[in-house]
Each structure stands twice: as structure tokens, then as C-alpha cells.
Design an enzyme around this catalytic site. Sequence first.
Site, mmCIF file in Angstrom:
data_model
loop_
_atom_site.group_PDB
_atom_site.id
_atom_site.type_symbol
_atom_site.label_atom_id
_atom_site.label_comp_id
_atom_site.label_asym_id
_atom_site.label_seq_id
_atom_site.Cartn_x
_atom_site.Cartn_y
_atom_site.Cartn_z
ATOM 1 N N ARG A 126 -11.202 5.591 14.020
ATOM 2 C CA ARG A 126 -11.937 6.178 12.896
ATOM 3 C C ARG A 126 -13.030 5.212 12.409
ATOM 4 O O ARG A 126 -14.084 5.634 11.959
ATOM 5 C CB ARG A 126 -11.002 6.591 11.754
ATOM 6 C CG ARG A 126 -11.686 7.514 10.757
ATOM 7 C CD ARG A 126 -10.740 8.049 9.684
ATOM 8 N NE ARG A 126 -10.133 9.328 10.026
ATOM 9 C CZ ARG A 126 -10.721 10.515 9.922
ATOM 10 N NH1 ARG A 126 -11.968 10.599 9.481
ATOM 11 N NH2 ARG A 126 -10.092 11.613 10.249
ATOM 12 N N GLU A 178 -9.524 11.684 0.852
ATOM 13 C CA GLU A 178 -9.999 10.351 1.184
ATOM 14 C C GLU A 178 -11.460 10.058 0.815
ATOM 15 O O GLU A 178 -11.772 8.940 0.410
ATOM 16 C CB GLU A 178 -9.790 10.092 2.683
ATOM 17 C CG GLU A 178 -8.326 10.062 3.038
ATOM 18 C CD GLU A 178 -8.113 10.015 4.547
ATOM 19 O OE1 GLU A 178 -8.343 11.043 5.207
ATOM 20 O OE2 GLU A 178 -7.731 8.959 5.043
HETATM 21 N N1 LUZ Z 1 -3.963 9.764 10.335
HETATM 22 C C1 LUZ Z 1 -4.049 10.009 11.651
HETATM 23 C C2 LUZ Z 1 -5.042 9.764 9.551
HETATM 24 O O1 LUZ Z 1 -3.036 9.986 12.331
HETATM 25 N N2 LUZ Z 1 -5.243 10.305 12.181
HETATM 26 C C3 LUZ Z 1 -6.384 10.332 11.461
HETATM 27 O O2 LUZ Z 1 -7.454 10.605 11.995
HETATM 28 C C4 LUZ Z 1 -6.292 10.037 10.094
HETATM 29 N N3 LUZ Z 1 -7.376 10.009 9.336
HETATM 30 C C5 LUZ Z 1 -7.268 9.713 8.063
HETATM 31 C C6 LUZ Z 1 -6.026 9.441 7.527
HETATM 32 N N4 LUZ Z 1 -4.929 9.472 8.264
HETATM 33 MO MO1 MOS Z 2 -3.529 8.933 5.385
HETATM 34 S S1 MOS Z 2 -4.587 7.227 5.340
HETATM 35 O O1 MOS Z 2 -1.952 8.853 5.527
HETATM 36 O O2 MOS Z 2 -4.429 10.224 5.248
#
Ligand code: LUZ
Ligand code: MOS
Length: 797
Positions: free
Chosen positions: A304, A721
Site C-alpha cells: 500500500r 482511514e
Molecule cells: N488490510 C489488508 C488493510 O489486509 N489489506 C489492505 O489493503 C488494507 N488496507 C488498509 C487497511 N487494512
Molecule cells: Mo486496518 S489498518 O485494520 O483497516
Amino acid sequence: MKNLDAALHLRGETRFVDDLPEPEGTLYAAALASPSAHGRIARLDTREAARWPGVLAVLTAADIPGENQIGTILPDEPLLADGEVHYVGQPVALVVAASAAAARSALGAVELEIEALPAVFEPREAYERGLLIVPPRSFVLGDVEAAWKECDCILEGTAESGAQEHLYLETQGSLALPGEHGTVKVIAATQSPTGVQRVVARVLGVGMHAVQVEVQRLGGAFGGKEDQATPWAALAALAAVRLGKPIKLVLRRQEDMRCTGKRHPYVSDYRIGLKSSGEILAYEVTFYQNAGAAADLSPSILERSLFHATGSYYVPNLKATGISARTNLPPNTAFRGFGGPQAMFVIEGAIARAARALGLEAAAVQEKNLLREGDTFPYGMAAAGCRARDCWAEALRRYELEAHHRRVHEFNRTHALEKKGLALMPVCFGISFTNTVLNQGGALVHVYTDGSVAVSTGAVEMGQGVKVKIQAVAARVFPIDPALIRVESTTTLTVANTSPTAASTGADLNGKATELACREILARLLEVAAEELATGKYGAGEADRDEPGADRGSVEIAAGRVVWNGEPTDLSWRSLVAAAYARRVSLSAQAHYATPKIWFDKTREKGEPFAYHVYGTALSEVTLDCLRGTYDVDGVWAVHDLGPSLDPLVDRGQAEGGIVQGIGWLTMEEVLYGEDGRLMTRDLSTYKIPDMHAAPRSLEVHFLEGGSNPLGVFNAKAIGEPPFMYGIGTFQALRAAMHAYRPELDLPLVAPLTPERVLSLLYPERLRELELGQPARAGGVPKAGGGSATKTTAKKR
Ligand code: LUZ
Ligand code: MOS
């Protein structure tokens, strides 16, 4: 509408795992944590601890009937240490006793000898030693090498952002209840019931059907319970099955802070090239991610970072490389933004510094390069429905940037020892799990014969208000009093194979599934309604009674009753449901939703991984006390791309909370480990998070109207987020205030900017003198220096 739990929270009646009534015979478990960051277990003797008063068992890796493996992405993490330990806080043994106090007091009686091995804590050092979680990856767009030649200004530097403790109010914990036929039910504080189910089954050596996981709600999570609720649930389940007793395992705050991973600290190298107009031509960045001792979710988090390497900007030539370094810290993990904030931190810092070098306002360079409709992201996707410039323009207009500028300028002109800083922060965040397979959700809806409704989904309530949104979805499809709709706790029995409630997708994926299931039941009910109306008993439909093929399309439900050809009838929701039951029509439906069209090809690092992007712009203003290094956030004012909110109060809460949490990450929250890898900041006297006094004096979030987003529930966009990253703007505003005081300094791009650090950066000469034990130079005003302890001076290649 407000959070469904609000009244319970207010009265202190909400039940978290530790508040649940304990079944008779419940035993308590406590984990022995490794005191060493890296070493070989030379001796582990549990006999003395097993004889401790109240102790019933001490379990080690040898007691695990299935696989001693809890890794989600990579199989590199044992549940209980076996042979070696890799970080301070790693679970080594589990003591089970009649009380939690007895279990904890027996921990000291376990004899553990560890032969120390060399430990690594810095990601660059780990990289140099070849200690990687996964091979490096690069995203490439255009041709950076060719583009450097076209640039009028090229800057190189490093950037460092720190860890962040989740500090969810409810610590990690589970209650495991052994059942018949070797089954176990685990009530866990997890964002990922299916993840817990899978790992518990693996550890116990049973099928997933022998493990039920239930979550009522969490007292906060922020990503900290996406993967890291699992070990505690698995330990409780292990003990429950071994001893045949209910087992409760709830961490105390210090245990939680010491043993669990945090937001990944990143060290990054960047190089940015621009035209003198401020147009960015090329950007090269390498992220060194401090992953800690096991993979956990680090590869996805790093991915990410690569997706968000260019933030809200169009950069025609990019090379972004991600390196996930294995160190001897607790495995770092998901935290709101999931690697996106770490990446945006770097490009925002690079842009602000480049603007200074070019003699431009940072905002001018930002605006010049903001994404436009159709611009290509580094991963090949084109920006569609791009609202970056709409949010930016609306923020400037609504919050009167020009007037702000003038006021700040005037303030700085008239104040010698206090300075203000301003900064704008545009956000562009991709919505969808970057791991495409996770973008699916499920719902199970029952309508009971009295007209009340039970909705189950895979979504976990963690204070973010997902349940009130799911209730709102059901209440739109069934236009009835929301009080008739109950959103049930999340269990692996009602909805299976769920993704973690994460990536800001909880309401989208589970709300869409809820919508589909409700629509299926609604369609059946409308059939029944048409037939019922045709009987003529409800003051409508009589005319059509004998006409075959009467127009059923005009039958709908509004405000809890059947409406026929726009006219309310006497057929109420409740009577309709009873009639459907009498006609033996099913009043239940299960539905599955998968985000359409998204894909990603990892061999080329190209694809369309996101359903859509969320945009926004925030203006931050900070006042700095240049003698003390302390500061106040005067305000954060955001225009945020949301669309028609399902629940404006809940969304506003998410936005405001995210902003304050983002500010905390880059200003006051500082995670410190000792040279031995032991967490120094392990309670609230040493780890400061923003409180009422640290929060912005003025905090405003305006939701931008318009736009359509068919891939969100009822056109709304995800909220969880994206607002977090507005905190980067506050950090930049603070740096602008520091520059206003010491314009000649080339401040290193480091976070968090705690007051101590601000002070030491403002007076680098003093600091050097103090360190050298020399008397302060006479003459007062500090001299300019590229002398701050940084590698951010421009270099030629
Ligand atoms: N969790 C995940 C996440 O497994 N994949 C993601 O792309 C993600 N993005 C944001 C927060 N949690
Ligand atoms: Mo998340 S960082 O558990 O969306």
C-alpha cells in the site's frame, strides 16, 4: 442516528471481553514473554511454575496438538517460541491458573535461559544483512532516469517516520469455551473472526468447522486487531481444549504495549526532480519498512505504501521501491492507513522542501501537480471521478486561505519568539483491500413473523459505527422503523469466510451484502403484497382483483406500510410479513457481495486494484513557542469527499478522530525501544497521545457533496482511514512555523516532532555544544547551518 452502543457506553454497561460473565470453572491464562530480543532457548523448565499455588498447567510449544504456526501471509511466526526467540515480548509459555493474579505471579517461576544472539533493530542494517521478509518490489511509471535530465531542480534526502501504538481502549483478549466433540467457541476481540478461526483450527489440528469465533464489539482496534488479536485467541483456545475448561486471557495495558506490534516505522530515501515552474517530472523513493520479527501483514502494508507513493499528485516518471526489513522488534502491523501515511509523509516532505529550494509556496507546487481526471496512477489505473481539485478549491474558498496567509504573515512579522505555520494537505486514498481476494462480504438477514429483523454480517463493530450504517442500509431497503432492525454480533456461524473489518471497507462490503440480502426478501414480500392487495382486503387493488397481470410494479413499501400506486394501503409491514409466513414464503436470505472489476497483476505491478478513491484537502495552522519547542494546533479545516453520508454524525466522528490520531502520530507519540529491544514507552506516562488540550483548537470537516459512487453503499464513500492523513498537513504546518523562525535551516524530515525534538532542531548549534560539553557561543542569535544532523542536502549522482 448515532452509534448504537452510545447509551451503553455512556452508562458503562457495554460488555467487552473482560466484562462478559464468566462461566463456572473459568480459568485464567497469562503468557510468559521473552525478555530477550534474539536468542536460543537453552533451558525452559516449567516444573516449578506448575507447582505454584493455584496453577493448573504451564503450556509450551510441545503442547500444541496441531501446527505451531500463526502467520497469515507467510508461515514465519510460531504461536509459542520454539527453540529461539526473536523479540522482547514474544510468548514463550502459557500459565493457566485459578485466577489471573496467580497466573501472572507464577510467570516468574518459569525457568528460562536464553543464549543471546545478535539483534537488529534498524531496517537499513537489516537490509544490509539480507534480513528481508519478502524480496524488494518496485512500481515504475515512465522513465525516471531520462527525466532527471529535464529537471531544473533535483533534491535528494531521507525521511523518517516513527512507530505508533494503537492504544485501543480495550486491550487484546479472548474467552475460549470448550464444547462437545472437540469443538471450541472463542469470543475474541478481533477485527478478523475468520482469521482467528483459521489459525485456531490450524493450531489445534481440527477443521475450521470445529471452531466458532464470535465478536460482539471491540473497544477500538485501528488495525491493531486485524492480525494481532489472533495469538491471544489461539492461546486461550489451546488452553481451553487442553484443560477442558473455559479460559480467559486478557492482556494488561503494559503487556499489550510491550508484546504487540505497532505502526511500521519507515526510513526512506527520496529524490525529486521539478521544473522551475514547480511541475514535478520525476520522483524516486525507496521505503525501508521496519517489519519486526515476523511478516504479519507487512508485505501488504508495504504494497500500500507503493500504491500511495505519489500521494495526491500526478508524477509522470516514478520509481518506488519497497523493502520489508526483518528486525528484532515485535512484528509491526496494520494501523489506520496501512502504509499509505508513511508513503505520503515522504512525498509531502519532498515537495515542501523542493518548494523552498525553488522559492515557491509549498501550496503552489502541490496545486500544480494535483491529480486531474484521467491521470495515471503509478499502478496503471486512471483517476476516474477524480475530486482532488474540487476538494482543494473548495478548501481554499471555504477556509479563506488568502486571509489565513495574511494573518499568519502579520503574526510572524510582529512576534519574535512565537511563529505560526500553515500547510495544506491533499489526500487521495484507494478503497479496496490491495489483496483483491479479500474484497468480498456476506450477510444473513432474517425477518421474524412479528416484522422485526435480524441482520448478521462479517463486519466487526469497533466503535467506528459500522453497525449503525448496516442498520441504515437495511432500513432503506425495508423502509421501516430502524428500531425494528437489530444488527447481530459477528460470528463465523452466521457469515463464513469473512475478510477482516479493515481497509475502510467494512461498511461498503458488508453494507452491499446486506442490501442484496434485504432486496431478495423485499422482492418476495412485494410479490406477496401484490397478491394480498388483489384480495381487496386492504382498501386498494380491488379494481384489479380479477385482472390477470395487474401492475405489480407499483407496489412498494414506505414508512412501514405497503403503498399501491402511490397510495398508502391498510397493509402494514407486520401484516405483510405475517401473510408471507402464512403463504410459506421464506423470510430469510443470505447474500454475498464481491467488488466488481478490480484486479491486479503482481508480475507487472499494474492493474485496477481499487473500487474508487477518496479525496480531500485539509488546511492546518500551528503556533510554535520557539523558546520552549511547544506548540498548539490552532486548527484543522478539511473538505472531504464523502458523498451522501449514511450517517453524518458517525462519519464526522471518524473524520475528526482520524485527524487527531494522525496529528498524534507525527507530533507527540513517540515509541522508544532500549538498546536491548525492550519497549521504554510502555504506559501512558511515557507514551503521550493527543488529549483535549493537544487536539486542534478548531476542527472542522466539510463533506463535499455531489459526485456519484455506485461502488459505495448508497453512493457514500468509505470514511475510516483517509482523514488520518490530514495529520501530515499539521506536521508540515509545524515545520513551516519552525522555518519561519529559522529560515536558513534545512530541517531534516523526521517525525515525530515532539517538543523536545522541535527544540533540538531549532537550536542545532546549542545541541552540538551541549553534546561536546563546550560553553555556549556568545552572541545570542544562532547561525545558519546545513549543520543539522541530516543527510538531506542535495547530492549529485
Ligand atoms: N488490510 C489488508 C488493510 O489486509 N489489506 C489492505 O489493503 C488494507 N488496507 C488498509 C487497511 N487494512
Ligand atoms: Mo486496518 S489498518 O485494520 O483497516
